[in-house]
Motif scaffolding. Structure first.
Motif, PDB file in Angstrom:
ATOM      1  N   GLU A 155       0.132   3.036  -9.073  1.00  0.00           N
ATOM      2  CA  GLU A 155       0.874   1.938  -9.673  1.00  0.00           C
ATOM      3  C   GLU A 155       0.538   0.682  -8.884  1.00  0.00           C
ATOM      4  OE1 GLU A 155       5.322   2.526 -11.013  1.00  0.00           O
ATOM      5  OE2 GLU A 155       5.142   1.514  -9.059  1.00  0.00           O
ATOM      6  N   ILE A 156       0.247  -0.375  -9.622  1.00  0.00           N
ATOM      7  CA  ILE A 156      -0.059  -1.627  -8.933  1.00  0.00           C
ATOM      8  C   ILE A 156       1.237  -2.415  -8.785  1.00  0.00           C
ATOM      9  CG2 ILE A 156      -1.415  -3.762  -8.996  1.00  0.00           C
ATOM     10  CD1 ILE A 156      -3.388  -2.197 -10.824  1.00  0.00           C
ATOM     11  N   ALA A 157       1.441  -2.944  -7.603  1.00  0.00           N
ATOM     12  CA  ALA A 157       2.677  -3.687  -7.360  1.00  0.00           C
ATOM     13  C   ALA A 157       2.354  -5.013  -6.695  1.00  0.00           C
ATOM     14  CB  ALA A 157       3.612  -2.872  -6.465  1.00  0.00           C
ATOM     15  N   GLY A 158       3.219  -5.996  -6.919  1.00  0.00           N
ATOM     16  CA  GLY A 158       3.096  -7.292  -6.265  1.00  0.00           C
ATOM     17  C   GLY A 158       1.707  -7.874  -6.457  1.00  0.00           C
ATOM     18  N   PRO A 159       1.170  -8.507  -5.399  1.00  0.00           N
ATOM     19  CA  PRO A 159      -0.112  -9.203  -5.531  1.00  0.00           C
ATOM     20  C   PRO A 159      -1.312  -8.265  -5.672  1.00  0.00           C
ATOM     21  CG  PRO A 159       0.643  -9.230  -3.254  1.00  0.00           C
ATOM     22  CD  PRO A 159       1.765  -8.654  -4.074  1.00  0.00           C
ATOM     23  N   GLY A 160      -1.116  -6.953  -5.512  1.00  0.00           N
ATOM     24  CA  GLY A 160      -2.269  -6.050  -5.618  1.00  0.00           C
ATOM     25  C   GLY A 160      -2.165  -4.820  -4.730  1.00  0.00           C
ATOM     26  N   PHE A 161      -0.941  -4.497  -4.289  1.00  0.00           N
ATOM     27  CA  PHE A 161      -0.731  -3.229  -3.580  1.00  0.00           C
ATOM     28  C   PHE A 161      -0.921  -2.101  -4.560  1.00  0.00           C
ATOM     29  CE2 PHE A 161       2.493  -6.158  -1.705  1.00  0.00           C
ATOM     30  CZ  PHE A 161       1.942  -6.245  -0.438  1.00  0.00           C
TER      31      PHE A 161
END
Ligand code: ARG
Length: 596
Positions: A82-88
């Motif tokens: 799962e991609i979160a925030g700016p690219g985590f």
């Protein structure tokens, strides 16, 4: 040994980054800062975007993350991304991978702990002084040193623990002169007698504990009395036979006593050497240092300048090492340097660790620098591992109610009494016989004491708080014991019911979380070693207990409604958890009772 889940995921991410033309290191996976969202994360997309931008290309980290996720879709190690925030990228490992790893850990006696091609290491800890009762100030060195010794041994190093007794300073002169005052007729004080001294000691430990403070306080009030002690010290150091014979008694009696005190803490030493033992090496050592041109004469004293700056006018930082005072006495610096010569000759270790109060930091900087200048050890072979003080509720070093020094024996008794009370409060052990209950109270008390100490970062001071340390809830030693004992009783119940352990399967979230906790053991051990920081291992053990507790609540093990293959699997998880808990607790010096 199979590799950890984290390493499998890192390898998968590394090849995905590589396939997109980035450095594989950007694929490093780590434990997540938000374990509630996912156990692992990879933050390489941000760095990758940075690399592109430097080259003047357009780059959006979220797009790169999306490409990585795309590349890894369907990968057998990955259960969800799962991609979160700016690219985590949050990562959930595939259950099958987690189960495979769990079964590998189960087959491993060391529960996942690797073993290194070790070094030869001396640990200098304990550091008690002859003729003085052990007090609260000796606690931390013993507890931290012992756990580092056990850790390094477990990791595969060849470790030698040395107590390095303080037995050569003014305290010996105090003791000798005070004894002479009290019993002038003793043969040891007849300067014409040079041999044939009695084998029986003229003093007990209690005598010494009385004589030393008497001499010390008289000397503070009266310079003449101090002089007498100084002369006795000098005579002892220059080899007066009666005094040497007395010193041997003092050392022997003290070691007998210290072995009991350290023994209560589960602390044992391979070497019981001290300052006096290396005295014969001092004359040659001084000659060697002189011939190497590193000594200087300073108003009659012999020193080794150890400041960065060799120009005497400009020396401001580290004060010089004192090899000999102007009165010709050897000092703490001198005996520590002679001890290094002795260790080089007798052991030739790769590394020496000194677990000593941070207030001695300057002393060790000076000694290490002088040893380096003399060419005996490199700067990276000698390390001082300092620690903070144990404070009372007022934030000042812990004392007795009337402000005196708290004896270690009284402190351990205090812990045992408190543990006893806690057991009673919790209704534990009502039908156990008195011996067993006393043994449990001892284990709970020592677990409380040691865990409360070791879970702190080494250099911080902490407040001694018996109530908090002995609580069964929270981050305490008793909580961990309780967790381990609960597993023991579960395993006994299973045996009674004829349920046996079998292959581990992972389907429930709490099962996966428990395995991932177990899988972090080797990393925790490696970091504890790298940082010389037992609190890292403590944190691991605590988290493992918490994961087990959640698993125990969420996943019924012996219930009739639980399917047989799940009973077998969960029982294996319980066994494995207990094995790892015991290994970890043993390193921090904590023993688990059979039942509680
Ligand atoms: N005896 C010393 C003290 O009580 C501690 C010794 C520490 N070790 C050493 N090699 N200096 O302060």
């Amino acid at each position: 040994m199979s590799i950890s889940v984290l390493d499998v995921l890192s390898a998968a991410f590394a090849s995905a980054f590589e396939a997109l033309g980035f450095a594989p290191e950007l694929g490093a996976v780590r434990e997540s800062d938000r374990p509630d969202l996912a156990p692992f994360q990879c933050n390489g997309a941000m760095a990758a975007a940075g690399v592109l931008k430097k080259k003047g290309e357009k780059a959006n980290p979220r797009d790169i993350a999306a490409q990585i996720v795309e590349k890894l879709s369907g990968h057998s190690a990955i259960g969800g991304l799962e991609i979160a925030g700016p690219g985590f990228i949050n990562i959930l490992p595939e259950d099958a991978l987690v189960a495979e790893r769990a079964n590998n850990l189960l087959a491993d006696e060391r529960a996942g702990a690797g073993i290194l091609d070790g070094q030869k290491i001396v640990i200098d800890y304990g550091g008690a002084n002859v003729a003085k009762p052990m007090h609260v100030g000796h606690l931390r060195s013993a507890v931290i040193g012992e756990s580092l010794k056990r850790l390094l041994r477990f990791r595969g190093h060849d470790v030698i623990g040395d107590v390095h007794l303080g037995d050569w300073g003014l305290q010996m002169g105090h003791l000798i002169s005070e004894l002479e005052d009290e019993q002038p007729g003793l043969i040891y004080f007849d300067a014409t007698v040079t041999e044939g001294f009695p084998a029986e000691s003229p003093v007990t430990m209690d005598d010494m504990a009385r004589l030393y403070p008497a001499a010390s306080s008289k000397s503070k009030a009266d310079p003449e009395r101090l002089k007498t002690s100084q002369i006795a010290t000098a005579d002892l150091q220059s080899g007066r036979p009666g005094y040497r014979a007395l010193l041997e008694h003092f050392i022997r009696i003290s070691i007998e006593y210290l072995k009991i005190g350290y023994g209560e803490l589960g602390v044992t030493f391979d070497l019981w050497k001290g300052e006096a033992a290396v005295d014969p090496l001092i004359p040659d050592m001084i000659e060697e240092m002189k011939s190497k041109g590193i000594t200087e004469d300073s108003d009659g004293a012999l020193i080794v300048p150890v400041d960065e700056n060799w120009d005497p006018e400009k020396r401001k930082g580290l004060p010089p090492v004192m090899l000999k005072s102007s009165a010709g006495a050897v000092l703490y610096h001198t005996t520590d340097l002679a001890t290094l010569v002795d260790r080089k000759n007798e052991i030739d270790p790769d590394l020496i660790l000194y677990v000593v109060d941070q207030r001695q930091a300057t002393h060790f900087k000076q000694v290490f620098k002088a040893a380096e200048l003399a060419g005996w050890f490199g700067a990276d072979q000698l390390e001082h591992l300092g620690f903070g003080t144990v404070n009372g509720p007022d934030g000042k070093p812990f004392t007795t109610r009337d402000g005196g020094v708290l004896r270690l024996a009284d402190l351990t008794q205090m812990m045992r009494d408190a543990a006893y009370k806690r057991l009673e409060e919790n209704g534990i052990g009502k039908d156990f016989d008195a011996d067993e209950l006393a043994d449990i109270a001892d284990k709970v008390g020592m677990a409380a004491l040691k865990f409360a100490d070791l879970q702190n970062q080494r250099l911080t001071n902490y407040i001694f708080d018996v109530d908090r340390f002995t609580a069964f809830e929270g981050k305490t030693g008793p909580y961990l014991l309780y967790a381990a004992v609960r597993i023991k009783s579960l395993l006994r119940n299973a045996a009674d019911k004829g349920v046996s352990a079998g292959p581990i399967q992972v389907s429930h979230k709490s099962e996966a979380a428990l395995v991932l906790s177990l899988d972090a053991f080797d990393r925790a051990l490696a970091q504890t070693e790298a940082k010389r920081a037992p609190h890292i291992l403590c944190e691991h053990i605590y988290r493992l207990s918490q994961s087990f507790s959640r698993f125990y609540t969420d996943c019924p093990i012996l219930a009739d409604s639980t399917e047989e293959h799940l009973k077998a699997s969960r029982l294996s998880l319980a066994e494995l958890t207990l094995r790892q808990l015991k290994l970890g607790l043993d390193i921090i010096g904590i023993e688990v009772p059979e039942r509680m």
